[in-house]
Structures are given as structure tokens and as C-alpha cells.
Design an enzyme around this catalytic site. Structure first.
Site, PDB file in Angstrom:
ATOM      1  CG  HIS A  64      41.039  29.667  38.789  1.00  0.00           C
ATOM      2  ND1 HIS A  64      40.952  30.713  37.549  1.00  0.00           N
ATOM      3  CD2 HIS A  64      42.283  30.016  39.558  1.00  0.00           C
ATOM      4  CE1 HIS A  64      42.307  30.975  37.618  1.00  0.00           C
ATOM      5  NE2 HIS A  64      43.013  30.519  38.540  1.00  0.00           N
ATOM      6  CD  GLU A 121      45.234  38.069  38.990  1.00  0.00           C
ATOM      7  OE1 GLU A 121      45.734  37.561  40.298  1.00  0.00           O
ATOM      8  OE2 GLU A 121      45.359  36.564  37.994  1.00  0.00           O
ATOM      9  CG  HIS A 135      44.765  33.269  34.510  1.00  0.00           C
ATOM     10  ND1 HIS A 135      44.292  31.984  34.104  1.00  0.00           N
ATOM     11  CD2 HIS A 135      45.277  32.757  35.996  1.00  0.00           C
ATOM     12  CE1 HIS A 135      44.839  30.650  34.899  1.00  0.00           C
ATOM     13  NE2 HIS A 135      45.194  31.594  36.313  1.00  0.00           N
ATOM     14  CG  HIS A 153      47.334  28.127  39.499  1.00  0.00           C
ATOM     15  ND1 HIS A 153      48.078  28.398  37.587  1.00  0.00           N
ATOM     16  CD2 HIS A 153      46.603  29.297  39.450  1.00  0.00           C
ATOM     17  CE1 HIS A 153      46.973  29.499  37.343  1.00  0.00           C
ATOM     18  NE2 HIS A 153      46.883  29.708  37.960  1.00  0.00           N
ATOM     19  CG  ASP A 199      44.865  31.950  41.990  1.00  0.00           C
ATOM     20  OD1 ASP A 199      45.699  31.453  40.835  1.00  0.00           O
ATOM     21  OD2 ASP A 199      45.243  33.368  42.028  1.00  0.00           O
ATOM     22  CG  ASP A 200      48.781  30.138  42.764  1.00  0.00           C
ATOM     23  OD1 ASP A 200      49.245  29.339  42.131  1.00  0.00           O
ATOM     24  OD2 ASP A 200      47.848  31.488  42.002  1.00  0.00           O
TER      25      ASP A 200
END
Length: 328
Positions: A12, A195, A192, A14, A273-274
Site C-alpha cells: 500500500h 479508515e 480504501h 501511493h 501509505d504516503d
């Protein structure tokens, strides 16, 4: 050997969200674009909440104009990931940022990204595969265009269709057409949910999109029946603990439900994630989890075994990656 030294699988990530701030600043300088407002005094990305994060994210991506920009970005991302021990990664790629959803333009961007990834695999030993990703808050009609880009380029390198963006916009089922298009093209599916959307968003993802992985999904812990459903369906969660803590879902790492979900039999994995937005790396995630839950080498080996089994790549690639996971 420290647990953070282990070879790792990340599911996962981005693509644009992994752009190092110094890389974006350099591109902005080259393109004479003022992005000073998205950086803090130390040069990192700055945002106040999730909505502001999305604004900062989209501002940062605004200087990524050409296939060559994305080729440079890909190499920068993979060099950092490899330095953190990642040997296999699946990255969310959005044609919305790579040609605006036009298939012909997307092919040009994809060629540049894949070429850079192939070179990085030789240079850094990391394997990348792509998951085409509609952006939820761009709406269902734009998602159809993105899914068509995915379907037209599905194969050994584009292996999945996912969905990111603002969970507060619409419902998972609004995007069923796009996901059906991806499924018919042979792509594996993730989205997604769980969350900011809560447990109901996970139920929607399972019921309306029939995905086999969930991005985040951690708020499933609030619904015991949902936890049992995830176990029964063998759905894998792409957990991003550091991201969840920074964005305020949980006050600290010991409060994060990844350990409780794992103990309940849910398949969990760990990703960033980021990462530059959330001031994390895969090494840092492993160290934080080890400190919070007392996890040791075998716990992380099990996480990586779960991750490579849940990966969307073909069996030949999985076999090759498994050998790397077993070398340390």
C-alpha cells in the site's frame, strides 16, 4: 539483526504520495512554480487534517507534468524504498495524474514508469508492480475512465485496480461499474475503506465491490461481526499504522488495532501509505510495531509471508520474491 533490517513487502504505497519533498521542490524550481506553502520550516510537507492533506498532496503532484517527470519520480521512490529493505512493492498509480484519464496518454506515462522501475530493479534489487487507482472524490464517471485505462493496460505489470481518495464522498457501490470493468480485465481488486469511513465502509467494499484486499480497514475492529467476516473471506488488510496515528485515527501506536486484528485471525500487512507526508519509512514502521507490541523477527517474517501471498503479481514473481525474503 534488527527487525528493521529484514527484507520487506509493501502493498500500500501511493506513487505520488511517496514523492520525497526535495524531489518535488526541485521539480517546482525547474518549472518555476511556487509551492512554498506546502512545506514546513524543515522542508517537509505540512497539513492540518485529512482534507488539508489531500490539498497538499494534489498541490505537490501538480508539478508532475510529463512521462519523464514520473520516470524520475519512480526512481526516487524505489531508491528510498530499497534503502529501507523493501524487495517487493505495489504502488497505486492514477491515470488522473498521468494524462487525465486518456488511454493513449496513460500508455506513454506507464511506459516511462515501467522503464524506470525495470532499471531500478537492476540497480536496487526492488520489484515494483502497479495498481491503477481511481480517485474517489473525482467521482464515478471519472473512475470509469480510469478503470478503462487499467483494463487496456492490464497484464504482468499492471496487476490490480484500487480506489483511494476521500472516503466521505459517495459510497463504494457508486464505483461498481469501474470495478466490474477491472475484474473483467483480469485485474485483482482492492479499495480504501475502514479508515475514516468506519466499519460500514468495509462492509460496503465487501458487499458492493467484492474486493480481496482492503486498504487500511483497521476500523473493522469496532464491529466483531465484521472481523469474523474478514477472517471467513480471508480478506487481507493493507494496514498503514504510522499513517493512521499521524492522521489522528489513534493517539499512539500501542492504541492501533493491528495486533488485535492479527490475533483475531485477520490477515494483516504493513505499509507506509504516503511515507514522506507521514514522516515514516518501512524501517520506522517495523521499529514502532516492535516497540508497541513486542513483535520479534518471526512476527515480521509472518507479516511478509502474508503480504507476498496477498500480492497481486504472478506466481513466478512471487517465487522470486520469496527467495529474497528467506535470505535473511
Amino acid at each position: 539483526m534488527s527487525v528493521s533490517d529484514l527484507p520487506k513487502v509493501e502493498l500500500h504505497l501511493h506513487h505520488e504520495g511517496a514523492a520525497p519533498p526535495d524531489f518535488i521542490r526541485q521539480l517546482a524550481f525547474e518549472k518555476k512554480t511556487d509551492l512554498s506553502g506546502i512545506f514546513d520550516a524543515k522542508g517537509g510537507y505540512v497539513f492540518e487534517d485529512f482534507a488539508h492533506f489531500l490539498q497538499t498532496y494534489e498541490a505537490a503532484t501538480s508539478v508532475l507534468h510529463t512521462p519523464e517527470d514520473f520516470a524520475r519520480l519512480t526512481r526516487a521512490i524505489l531508491e528510498k524504498s530499497a534503502a529501507n529493505g523493501v524487495v517487493y512493492c505495489e504502488s497505486f498509480l492514477s491515470p488522473d495524474f498521468c494524462g487525465g484519464g486518456d488511454v493513449a496518454a496513460w500508455r506513454e506515462y506507464l511506459h516511462a514508469i515501467q522503464e524506470a522501475a525495470d532499471k531500478a530493479e537492476v540497480d536496487f534489487g526492488i520489484t515494483l508492480r502497479g495498481i491503477v487507482t481511481p480517485v474517489r472524490h473525482f467521482g464515478p464517471e471519472q473512475a470509469k475512465k480510469t478503470a478503462l485505462c487499467a483494463a487496456e493496460t492490464a497484464g504482468d505489470w499492471i496487476v490490480g485496480l484500487g480506489m483511494g481518495g476521500d472516503e466521505g464522498q459517495g459510497h463504494q457501490g457508486d464505483f461498481a461499474y469501474a470495478f466490474d470493468l477491472g475484474r473483467e480485465a483480469g485485474l485483482r481488486l482492492t479499495t480504501h475503506a475502514g479508515e475514516f469511513g468506519g466499519p460500514e465502509s468495509v462492509w460496503e467494499a465487501i458487499r458492493d465491490l467484492n474486493v480481496e484486499r482492503i486498504g487500511h480497514g483497521v476500523r473493522a475492529i469496532e464491529d466483531p461481526a465484521l472481523v469474523k467476516e474478514l477472517v471467513a473471506r480471508q480478506i487481507t488488510l493493507e494496514c498503514c499504522p504510522g499513517s493512521n496515528v499521524v492522521l489522528g485515527l489513534y493517539p499512539d501506536m500501542p492504541s492501533h488495532p493491528i495486533a488485535r486484528l492479527r490475533d483475531a485471525g485477520v490477515k494483516v500487512t504493513v505499509s507506509t501509505d504516503d511515507p514522506p507526508f507521514f514522516h515514516t519509512t518501512m524501517r520506522k514502521e517495523y521499529d514502532m510495531l516492535a516497540e508497541a507490541f513486542g513483535w520479534e523477527t518471526e512476527d515480521f517474517r509472518a507479516l511478509n509471508a502474508t503480504a507476498i501471498e496477498a500480492a497481486f503479481c504472478d506466481e513466478t514473481t512471487k517465487t522470486r520474491v520469496k527467495k529474497k525474503l528467506e535470505t535473511n
